[in-house]
Design a protein around this motif. Structure first.
Motif, PDB file in Angstrom:
ATOM      1  N   ASN A 160       0.813  -1.219   0.000  1.00  0.00           N
ATOM      2  CA  ASN A 160       0.000   0.000   0.000  1.00  0.00           C
ATOM      3  C   ASN A 160       0.846   1.268   0.000  1.00  0.00           C
ATOM      4  O   ASN A 160       0.344   2.339   0.335  1.00  0.00           O
ATOM      5  CB  ASN A 160      -0.913   0.018   1.226  1.00  0.00           C
ATOM      6  N   LEU A 161       2.113   1.152  -0.379  1.00  0.00           N
ATOM      7  CA  LEU A 161       3.001   2.301  -0.290  1.00  0.00           C
ATOM      8  C   LEU A 161       2.693   3.338  -1.367  1.00  0.00           C
ATOM      9  O   LEU A 161       2.452   4.511  -1.075  1.00  0.00           O
ATOM     10  CB  LEU A 161       4.461   1.829  -0.398  1.00  0.00           C
ATOM     11  N   LYS A 162       2.688   2.928  -2.626  1.00  0.00           N
ATOM     12  CA  LYS A 162       2.442   3.873  -3.721  1.00  0.00           C
ATOM     13  C   LYS A 162       0.955   4.150  -3.908  1.00  0.00           C
ATOM     14  O   LYS A 162       0.556   5.282  -4.159  1.00  0.00           O
ATOM     15  CB  LYS A 162       3.037   3.325  -5.015  1.00  0.00           C
ATOM     16  N   ALA A 163       0.155   3.132  -3.829  1.00  0.00           N
ATOM     17  CA  ALA A 163      -1.302   3.264  -3.978  1.00  0.00           C
ATOM     18  C   ALA A 163      -1.955   2.159  -3.154  1.00  0.00           C
ATOM     19  O   ALA A 163      -1.340   1.136  -2.856  1.00  0.00           O
ATOM     20  CB  ALA A 163      -1.720   3.159  -5.438  1.00  0.00           C
ATOM     21  N   LYS A 164      -3.209   2.387  -2.780  1.00  0.00           N
ATOM     22  CA  LYS A 164      -3.932   1.419  -1.973  1.00  0.00           C
ATOM     23  C   LYS A 164      -4.213   0.159  -2.784  1.00  0.00           C
ATOM     24  O   LYS A 164      -4.797   0.214  -3.869  1.00  0.00           O
ATOM     25  CB  LYS A 164      -5.259   2.020  -1.479  1.00  0.00           C
ATOM     26  N   ASN A 165      -3.783  -0.963  -2.259  1.00  0.00           N
ATOM     27  CA  ASN A 165      -4.048  -2.264  -2.867  1.00  0.00           C
ATOM     28  C   ASN A 165      -5.376  -2.768  -2.301  1.00  0.00           C
ATOM     29  O   ASN A 165      -5.423  -3.513  -1.315  1.00  0.00           O
ATOM     30  CB  ASN A 165      -2.910  -3.232  -2.554  1.00  0.00           C
ATOM     31  N   HIS A 166      -6.464  -2.364  -2.925  1.00  0.00           N
ATOM     32  CA  HIS A 166      -7.798  -2.645  -2.374  1.00  0.00           C
ATOM     33  C   HIS A 166      -8.108  -4.138  -2.383  1.00  0.00           C
ATOM     34  O   HIS A 166      -8.770  -4.636  -1.461  1.00  0.00           O
ATOM     35  CB  HIS A 166      -8.856  -1.885  -3.180  1.00  0.00           C
ATOM     36  N   ARG A 167      -7.633  -4.848  -3.389  1.00  0.00           N
ATOM     37  CA  ARG A 167      -7.909  -6.284  -3.436  1.00  0.00           C
ATOM     38  C   ARG A 167      -7.248  -6.997  -2.276  1.00  0.00           C
ATOM     39  O   ARG A 167      -7.867  -7.826  -1.586  1.00  0.00           O
ATOM     40  CB  ARG A 167      -7.405  -6.847  -4.774  1.00  0.00           C
ATOM     41  N   LEU A 168      -5.984  -6.705  -2.030  1.00  0.00           N
ATOM     42  CA  LEU A 168      -5.280  -7.321  -0.902  1.00  0.00           C
ATOM     43  C   LEU A 168      -5.898  -6.905   0.425  1.00  0.00           C
ATOM     44  O   LEU A 168      -6.076  -7.740   1.330  1.00  0.00           O
ATOM     45  CB  LEU A 168      -3.805  -6.930  -0.947  1.00  0.00           C
ATOM     46  N   ASN A 169      -6.243  -5.631   0.559  1.00  0.00           N
ATOM     47  CA  ASN A 169      -6.832  -5.157   1.809  1.00  0.00           C
ATOM     48  C   ASN A 169      -8.164  -5.832   2.101  1.00  0.00           C
ATOM     49  O   ASN A 169      -8.453  -6.192   3.250  1.00  0.00           O
ATOM     50  CB  ASN A 169      -7.013  -3.639   1.755  1.00  0.00           C
ATOM     51  N   ARG A 170      -8.983  -6.011   1.062  1.00  0.00           N
ATOM     52  CA  ARG A 170     -10.277  -6.672   1.274  1.00  0.00           C
ATOM     53  C   ARG A 170     -10.091  -8.114   1.732  1.00  0.00           C
ATOM     54  O   ARG A 170     -10.799  -8.599   2.624  1.00  0.00           O
ATOM     55  CB  ARG A 170     -11.102  -6.627  -0.017  1.00  0.00           C
ATOM     56  N   VAL A 171      -9.129  -8.797   1.136  1.00  0.00           N
ATOM     57  CA  VAL A 171      -8.906 -10.201   1.514  1.00  0.00           C
ATOM     58  C   VAL A 171      -8.420 -10.305   2.954  1.00  0.00           C
ATOM     59  O   VAL A 171      -8.926 -11.110   3.756  1.00  0.00           O
ATOM     60  CB  VAL A 171      -7.897 -10.848   0.544  1.00  0.00           C
ATOM     61  N   VAL A 172      -7.450  -9.461   3.326  1.00  0.00           N
ATOM     62  CA  VAL A 172      -6.906  -9.529   4.684  1.00  0.00           C
ATOM     63  C   VAL A 172      -7.949  -9.086   5.708  1.00  0.00           C
ATOM     64  O   VAL A 172      -8.080  -9.681   6.793  1.00  0.00           O
ATOM     65  CB  VAL A 172      -5.633  -8.671   4.778  1.00  0.00           C
ATOM     66  N   GLN A 173      -8.704  -8.043   5.394  1.00  0.00           N
ATOM     67  CA  GLN A 173      -9.749  -7.603   6.317  1.00  0.00           C
ATOM     68  C   GLN A 173     -10.824  -8.660   6.483  1.00  0.00           C
ATOM     69  O   GLN A 173     -11.363  -8.844   7.584  1.00  0.00           O
ATOM     70  CB  GLN A 173     -10.358  -6.296   5.812  1.00  0.00           C
ATOM     71  N   GLY A 174     -11.127  -9.379   5.405  1.00  0.00           N
ATOM     72  CA  GLY A 174     -12.072 -10.493   5.534  1.00  0.00           C
ATOM     73  C   GLY A 174     -11.529 -11.593   6.438  1.00  0.00           C
ATOM     74  O   GLY A 174     -12.274 -12.181   7.236  1.00  0.00           O
ATOM     75  N   LEU A 175     -10.226 -11.882   6.335  1.00  0.00           N
ATOM     76  CA  LEU A 175      -9.623 -12.873   7.225  1.00  0.00           C
ATOM     77  C   LEU A 175      -9.679 -12.422   8.679  1.00  0.00           C
ATOM     78  O   LEU A 175      -9.964 -13.220   9.589  1.00  0.00           O
ATOM     79  CB  LEU A 175      -8.171 -13.119   6.814  1.00  0.00           C
ATOM     80  N   LEU A 176      -9.429 -11.144   8.920  1.00  0.00           N
ATOM     81  CA  LEU A 176      -9.475 -10.634  10.293  1.00  0.00           C
ATOM     82  C   LEU A 176     -10.901 -10.660  10.839  1.00  0.00           C
ATOM     83  O   LEU A 176     -11.117 -10.972  12.020  1.00  0.00           O
ATOM     84  CB  LEU A 176      -8.911  -9.208  10.333  1.00  0.00           C
ATOM     85  N   PHE A 177     -11.880 -10.327   9.990  1.00  0.00           N
ATOM     86  CA  PHE A 177     -13.281 -10.441  10.416  1.00  0.00           C
ATOM     87  C   PHE A 177     -13.602 -11.884  10.814  1.00  0.00           C
ATOM     88  O   PHE A 177     -14.260 -12.130  11.834  1.00  0.00           O
ATOM     89  CB  PHE A 177     -14.208 -10.007   9.276  1.00  0.00           C
ATOM     90  N   GLY A 178     -13.145 -12.819  10.003  1.00  0.00           N
ATOM     91  CA  GLY A 178     -13.403 -14.222  10.323  1.00  0.00           C
ATOM     92  C   GLY A 178     -12.734 -14.666  11.614  1.00  0.00           C
ATOM     93  O   GLY A 178     -13.303 -15.450  12.380  1.00  0.00           O
ATOM     94  N   MET A 179     -11.510 -14.154  11.875  1.00  0.00           N
ATOM     95  CA  MET A 179     -10.821 -14.516  13.116  1.00  0.00           C
ATOM     96  C   MET A 179     -11.569 -14.007  14.337  1.00  0.00           C
ATOM     97  O   MET A 179     -11.578 -14.647  15.397  1.00  0.00           O
ATOM     98  CB  MET A 179      -9.401 -13.953  13.091  1.00  0.00           C
ATOM     99  N   ILE A 180     -12.220 -12.847  14.214  1.00  0.00           N
ATOM    100  CA  ILE A 180     -12.972 -12.298  15.353  1.00  0.00           C
ATOM    101  C   ILE A 180     -14.326 -12.985  15.489  1.00  0.00           C
ATOM    102  O   ILE A 180     -14.773 -13.331  16.592  1.00  0.00           O
ATOM    103  CB  ILE A 180     -13.133 -10.777  15.195  1.00  0.00           C
ATOM    104  N   GLU A 181     -14.994 -13.214  14.372  1.00  0.00           N
ATOM    105  CA  GLU A 181     -16.335 -13.805  14.416  1.00  0.00           C
ATOM    106  C   GLU A 181     -16.314 -15.266  14.860  1.00  0.00           C
ATOM    107  O   GLU A 181     -17.342 -15.793  15.285  1.00  0.00           O
ATOM    108  CB  GLU A 181     -16.985 -13.696  13.042  1.00  0.00           C
ATOM    109  N   SER A 182     -15.144 -15.908  14.761  1.00  0.00           N
ATOM    110  CA  SER A 182     -15.090 -17.328  15.119  1.00  0.00           C
ATOM    111  C   SER A 182     -15.408 -17.576  16.589  1.00  0.00           C
ATOM    112  O   SER A 182     -15.871 -18.653  16.951  1.00  0.00           O
ATOM    113  CB  SER A 182     -13.693 -17.883  14.798  1.00  0.00           C
ATOM    114  N   GLY A 183     -15.185 -16.596  17.467  1.00  0.00           N
ATOM    115  CA  GLY A 183     -15.463 -16.796  18.882  1.00  0.00           C
ATOM    116  C   GLY A 183     -16.568 -15.930  19.429  1.00  0.00           C
ATOM    117  O   GLY A 183     -16.715 -15.821  20.653  1.00  0.00           O
TER     118      GLY A 183
END
Length: 777
Positions: A160-183
């Motif tokens: 995300n240094l030169k420009a926002k990598n929205h595809r990568l950010n969406r995937v990682v944010q989805g993984l983090l949502f799943g890690m929180i929702e699991s419990g």
């Protein structure tokens, strides 16, 4: 030829680093050797799948398997089709998929290291890497976890240094949502008391910590990031809740201490180096060199600690980016009220702080919060100052006064009475003042009169708090004060009817204060760039040069089209008779007087039109810059500097007390961190008010000590250094000369000299003689 080839095969199969070097130089020639090692790797991989315990029990086999993983990964770029399944195999080994069990020890670290290496060589992308490393965080050891965490943060920051990598950010944010929702469906255990079962939710904890780090480093600053932390604020695990609450509050003092951030590592390493240097300096006393090293490390430790302390600030953007803050606030209150007996006091205070800030920022009305907080408003309550701060922050101009009146009575009954100490009374009055500052209509006249009487107290803190309450109501609602307490300015304001009623919204400000100063500054810069010519003069010169070229042609065309001279007929002039006779004199005077009056009316109309046009021009001038230019934060910073400079000039020219007050306000706003922080959020110091000098913190004490050591050596004296040509201190012999005689007579040296035996005197005399001989030679 065959013999050399066989010898080469024996040589390279026993030395994988050498074979790796040869394969990278000539992949085609050494493909056969690579396939031998690759097939060996696949056989050990299948052994891990079928019997992982048996494969891991043999140390020699494990070492061979780790070496083969490294070799195949290093050569994967040379044979992409053959090794296309290698990333999936490493991911399956790490995550325990496809029959694999979790790898242990060095094998897992080897797999992670080679997977990161494949990402650096662009064999795999960031999404494949992070999809493997993120779920691995809760199960890794301390060293491996720190490596994984640093790798994830670095990869996201680089992507995300030169420009926002929205595809990568969406995937990682989805993984983090799943890690929180699991419990999220687990039962709330709470953190009050002992003997509770161990809480679960390590994945959610690491998800919140990753969000905090990415937000702090400026990689993620969008509303979806805030939504992840908002979801974690209602997790059943109290540690996860605490981390999410601290994310919004902007502090790092979490209940958990597992956050091995880069700043904490820096401070810990600096302290460790300092202690080691101090220990070595105490053992090996060999001059100033080690002492200078200790001083250098001490300064480095202080700087690291100070840098970490300055990073802690209120997270305003996160609070403002909340999606549906009303629902978020109501859920916070429901969680606080429902689990009141399960949560500890520290955790409940954290929830109160966040809830109050959300209510204050978004002007929410959660009326049940004031009923809930009343039971904690006692002077002997632990952390009562933080509770009072939370109460004051939750109030705003739209809060109903009827809900706050019982709270004000409770504060007065518990904190403001002769049975408690002066500090308690001051804190109670200050808390009442801060609540009334945001909603003055919650105060009762009788109670206000009683509280103001404390301005005569002998304690400075109590008198200052009561005076602040009096000054507040002089400004916001002087009608509630007694006539003798109002003062001249408040009485005049009351006569003019300037008191705002409940629910009254102030008129929006017209323009920006001091914007003309910024406009003049830009005009001066443009004039300097144009060589000393202003914009108006340049525009007039352009018009003067090009506007008169076709004047004669236009005039001729106009005169020809109109047909020559025009006869102008004046209205009402037919009745005027020009006569010099005396009989007509009164009529002529009347006509002159009438004409004079008409001329005066025309002059008045012209003046009024001119003044109107001048006012419109000024208004246009004031708003022109804001209409033509989008002001940046740098422009506002420059505007604040120009306003401060203009206020200083006004004071120097004799502007009076009003100019001095304005200058003081601007200087105070400049010293504060942000004006928004002053108006919205409080601190414990504002509630406690003026107090005696409190005990210094560790950082303040070290800063005070360092300031006292400036300009002198350690344990050195400044006496005699300033008055001599060569800097030096006095010797013990020089100090003995100024010693009083009666003290010198009874000193140990003189007494022992008198009591010395003849033999001792001879020894001392002989030593003196030898010393004199040596000095002569």
């Amino acid at each position: 030829m065959v013999k050399s080839r066989s010898m080469r095969g024996i040589l390279v199969t026993d030395n994988l680093p050498q074979l790796q070097n040869l394969v990278k130089r000539d992949p085609v020639a050494y493909k056969e050797e690579f396939m031998i090692q690759y097939n060996h790797y696949l056989s050990l991989l299948r052994l891990q799948t079928v019997a992982p315990a048996a494969g891991s029990s043999n140390d020699k086999t494990t070492d061979s398997f780790e070496d083969l993983i490294t070799f195949v990964s290093q050569c994967a770029q040379c044979y992409p089709k053959i090794t296309e399944d290698l990333p999936k195999q490493l991911s399956a080994m790490l995550l325990g998929k496809d029959g694999f069990m979790m790898l242990k020890g060095d094998t897992r670290e080897t797999a992670v290291r080679n997977l990161v290496m494949l990402r650096n060589k662009d064999v795999i992308d960031s999404i494949q890497l992070l999809q493997t490393l993120l779920p691995l965080l809760p199960h890794a050891g301390r060293d491996l976890r720190q490596t994984i965490r640093r790798t994830i943060l670095t990869d996201l920051k680089t992507s995300n240094l030169k420009a926002k990598n929205h595809r990568l950010n969406r995937v990682v944010q989805g993984l983090l949502f799943g890690m929180i929702e699991s419990g999220m469906g687990a039962e709330v255990i709470g953190n009050k008391g002992k003997g509770k079962s161990k809480e679960t939710g390590g994945e959610a904890m690491w998800a919140v910590m990753m969000v905090r780090e990415l937000w702090r480093k400026g990689v993620w600053t969008d509303s979806k990031t805030v939504s992840i932390a908002a979801l974690a604020a209602f997790h059943p695990n109290t540690k996860v809740q605490s981390a999410a609450l601290h994310f919004f509050l902007g502090s790092d003092a979490d209940a958990d201490r597992e956050d091995d951030s880069d700043d904490e590592d820096t401070v810990a390493n600096a302290r460790r180096d300092l202690k080691g240097a101090q220990h070595r300096a105490g053992i090996n006393k060999d001059g100033r060199k080690r002492q200078r090293q200790v001083e250098k490390l001490n300064r480095a430790t202080s700087k690291a600690r100070k840098d970490r302390a300055t990073q802690v600030s209120v997270n305003f953007p996160a609070l403002e980016l909340l999606n549906d803050p009303q629902t978020f606030g109501e859920k916070l209150y429901d969680n606080l009220h429902k689990h009141d007996k399960q949560y500890s006091l520290e955790h409940k205070v954290l929830i109160m702080q966040l809830l109050s800030r959300v209510m204050g920022v978004h002007k929410l009305c959660i009326l049940g919060f004031y009923t809930y907080i009343i039971k904690y408003l006692t002077y002997h309550q632990l952390q009562v100052t933080l509770i009072l701060v939370a109460l004051a922050q939750s109030v705003h101009e739209l809060t109903p006064p009827d809900v706050l009146t019982p709270v004000i009575r409770k504060l007065a009954q518990e904190f403001v009475h002769p049975g408690v100490g002066a500090e308690v009374i001051a804190a109670g009055i200050n808390a009442i003042r801060e609540v009334c500052r945001r909603q003055p209509w919650c105060m009762e006249e009788d109670l206000l009169s009683d509280l103001i009487e404390y301005k005569k107290s002998k304690d400075k803190g109590v008198a200052t708090a009561a005076g602040g309450l009096l000054q507040l109501f002089r400004e916001v609602n002087p009608g509630m004060l007694r006539k003798r307490d109002r003062g001249k300015t408040a009485t005049m304001g009351l006569i003019d009817g300037q008191v705002a009623a409940y629910g009254y919204s102030k008129v929006a400000a017209e323009g920006i204060e001091g914007l003309e100063l910024l406009d003049e500054h830009f005009a001066a810069m443009r004039k300097e760039a144009n060589g000393g010519v202003s914009d108006d003069e340049a525009a007039f010169d352009e018009e003067d040069e090009g506007g008169w070229d076709n004047f004669e042609v236009e005039s001729d065309s106009d005169s020809d089209s109109e047909g020559g001279w025009m006869d102008v007929v004046s209205d009402g002039d037919d009745d005027i008779v020009m006569s010099d006779s005396d009989d007509d004199e009164p009529k002529a005077k009347k006509r002159k007087t009438k004409a004079k009056d008409e001329a005066e009316e025309e002059d008045d109309d012209a003046k009024s039109v001119a003044s109107t046009s001048t006012t419109a021009t000024e208004a246009k001038k004031l708003s022109l810059l804001a209409q033509q230019k989008i002001l940046t934060p740098a422009d506002f910073a420059l505007l604040n500097e120009l306003r401060l400079k203009a206020a200083q000039d006004a004071v120097e020219k004799g502007g009076g007390s009003a100019a001095k007050r304005k200058l003081a306000q601007l200087e105070a706003a400049k010293r504060s961190t942000t004006a928004e922080e002053q108006s919205r959020f409080l601190t414990e110091g504002e509630i406690l008010g003026v107090r005696k000098r409190s005990k210094m913190t560790y950082e303040e004490r070290m800063e005070h000590i360092a300031k006292g050591r400036e300009g002198r050596e350690k344990f050195g004296s400044l006496k005699g250094k300033k008055n001599k040509e060569k800097a030096s201190s006095s010797t013990n012999r020089e100090k003995a000369r100024n010693k009083p005689l009666m003290m010198a007579v009874h000193s140990n040296k003189v007494v022992q000299k008198k009591k010395a035996s003849l033999r001792d005197k001879q020894i001392r005399l002989r030593a003196s003689i030898e010393k004199q001989k040596k000095m002569k030679h």
